[in-house]
Design a protein around this motif. Structure first.
Motif, PDB file in Angstrom:
ATOM      1  N   MET A 154       1.230  -5.640   2.932  1.00 15.30           N
ATOM      2  CA  MET A 154       0.048  -5.100   3.582  1.00 15.30           C
ATOM      3  C   MET A 154      -0.154  -5.621   5.010  1.00 15.30           C
ATOM      4  SD  MET A 154      -2.519  -3.093   3.476  1.00 15.30           S
ATOM      5  CE  MET A 154      -2.998  -2.687   1.794  1.00 15.30           C
ATOM      6  N   CYS A 186      -4.098   7.370  -2.612  1.00 20.04           N
ATOM      7  CA  CYS A 186      -3.860   6.042  -2.037  1.00 20.04           C
ATOM      8  C   CYS A 186      -3.819   5.010  -3.164  1.00 20.04           C
ATOM      9  CB  CYS A 186      -4.957   5.665  -1.049  1.00 20.04           C
ATOM     10  SG  CYS A 186      -5.095   6.761   0.376  1.00 20.04           S
ATOM     11  N   SER A 210       0.832  -1.187   0.000  1.00 15.00           N
ATOM     12  CA  SER A 210       0.000   0.000   0.000  1.00 15.00           C
ATOM     13  C   SER A 210       0.873   1.246   0.000  1.00 15.00           C
ATOM     14  CB  SER A 210      -0.916  -0.003   1.235  1.00 15.00           C
ATOM     15  OG  SER A 210      -1.796   1.095   1.234  1.00 15.00           O
ATOM     16  N   ASN A 249      -2.918   0.677  -4.136  1.00 18.61           N
ATOM     17  CA  ASN A 249      -2.493  -0.686  -3.825  1.00 18.61           C
ATOM     18  C   ASN A 249      -1.310  -1.035  -4.714  1.00 18.61           C
ATOM     19  OD1 ASN A 249      -4.473  -1.320  -1.870  1.00 18.61           O
ATOM     20  ND2 ASN A 249      -5.980  -1.739  -3.476  1.00 18.61           N
TER      21      ASN A 249
END
Length: 296
Positions: free
Chosen positions: A89, A106, A57, A108
């Motif tokens: 994560m 943000c 992340s 992933n």
């Protein structure tokens, strides 16, 4: 201008010897791809990592104040442009003041179809950098913010790719600052060990011995073995075996025959690779591949 003799320019400042590019071989073999899922003004509390076990992340703060709280309750308050990178994560929360909010992006981070990524495994639980302290990271972030907060054609693929670029800048920062003191990233930061590691990563099929590894680092065998174990955390022979298996796994997922994969990672035939593969993973190459595919 005569361009038929590229060696004339080999010693010019800024030209990198390929043997010293410590990141490219790993990034080429083990991808790290970003997928931006939020960009905007965050208010209140947001939890992450509840169900996601694979990947990492990335949180980039553009403005405002943000509190980051990890799964152990440790808290970091960000009140200026900054990034928090979580290579693997885990549960965490970010909290923004409900009256002021915080502008952030943000994302992933996905690692090559679920393959274990050597860089992610070699990094701390999380990394935190203030963007004002790095011109290159700051410039990459500024471009990313500009695209993320404007509604332009091709916005999503653009911000995903810009986040990929930003992530490479983060890894460069780790190496340049020597942020990590133990493991692969520490070895890549070391002026001599990095040469040996780059050569092993580039040519896993070579017949690596302690003598040839030490020669790449311009060190004696005993000094090299001692330093390698001290910084990397394992003997050089164990490291090259694990690197070969990791490369082999990536090639197997591309449907390459076991015999061909064996040759590409330094083993005479498929049987030789299978013996080492089973010793390291508990499975034959074909059993491992079947298991990976059954999960996808």
């Amino acid at each position: 201008m005569d361009t038929d003799h590229p060696d004339l320019y080999a010693d010019r400042p800024g030209r990198m010897d390929n043997t010293m590019d410590r990141l490219s071989e790993i990034l080429n073999r083990f991808s790290m791809n970003a997928e931006v899922f939020f960009s905007g003004n965050l208010c209140g509390i947001q939890a992450f990592g509840g169900d996601q076990s694979d990947g990492g992340s990335l949180h980039l703060l553009k403005s405002g104040t943000l509190a980051f709280i990890n799964d152990e309750g440790h808290k970091i308050v960000l009140d200026r442009p900054a990034v928090i990178f979580i290579p693997k994560m885990f549960k965490h929360r970010i909290i923004a003041n409900e009256s002021e909010g915080a502008e952030l992006v943000c994302a992933n981070i996905h690692y090559g179809d679920g393959l274990s990524n050597p860089l992610a495994n070699a990094l701390p639980k999380f990394l935190y950098f203030e963007l004002e302290n790095s011109n290159l990271m700051g410039q990459s972030a500024e471009w990313l913010f500009r695209e993320a907060f404007e509604d332009r054609y091709g916005r999503q693929p653009m911000i995903d790719r810009l986040t990929d670029i930003f992530l490479i800048q983060v890894l460069r920062q780790v190496l340049d600052e020597g942020t990590v003191s133990h493991g692969l990233m520490a070895g890549l930061s070391h002026p001599q060990l990095s040469r040996a590691l780059a050569a092993m990563h580039r040519e896993p099929q070579a017949q690596w011995t302690l003598e040839t590894m030490a020669a790449e680092a311009s060190m004696s065998r005993s000094k090299f073995a001692e330093l390698f174990r001290e910084i990397i955390g394992q003997p050089p022979g164990d490291y090259i075996t694990e690197w070969r298996i990791a490369v082999a796994q990536g090639l197997l997922k591309k449907n390459k025959p076991v015999g061909l994969v064996a040759n590409e990672v330094g083993y005479e035939n498929g049987s030789a690779l299978a013996r080492v593969f089973r010793k390291k993973t508990g499975l034959s190459p074909r059993e491992w591949l079947d298991k990976v595919r059954s999960k996808s």
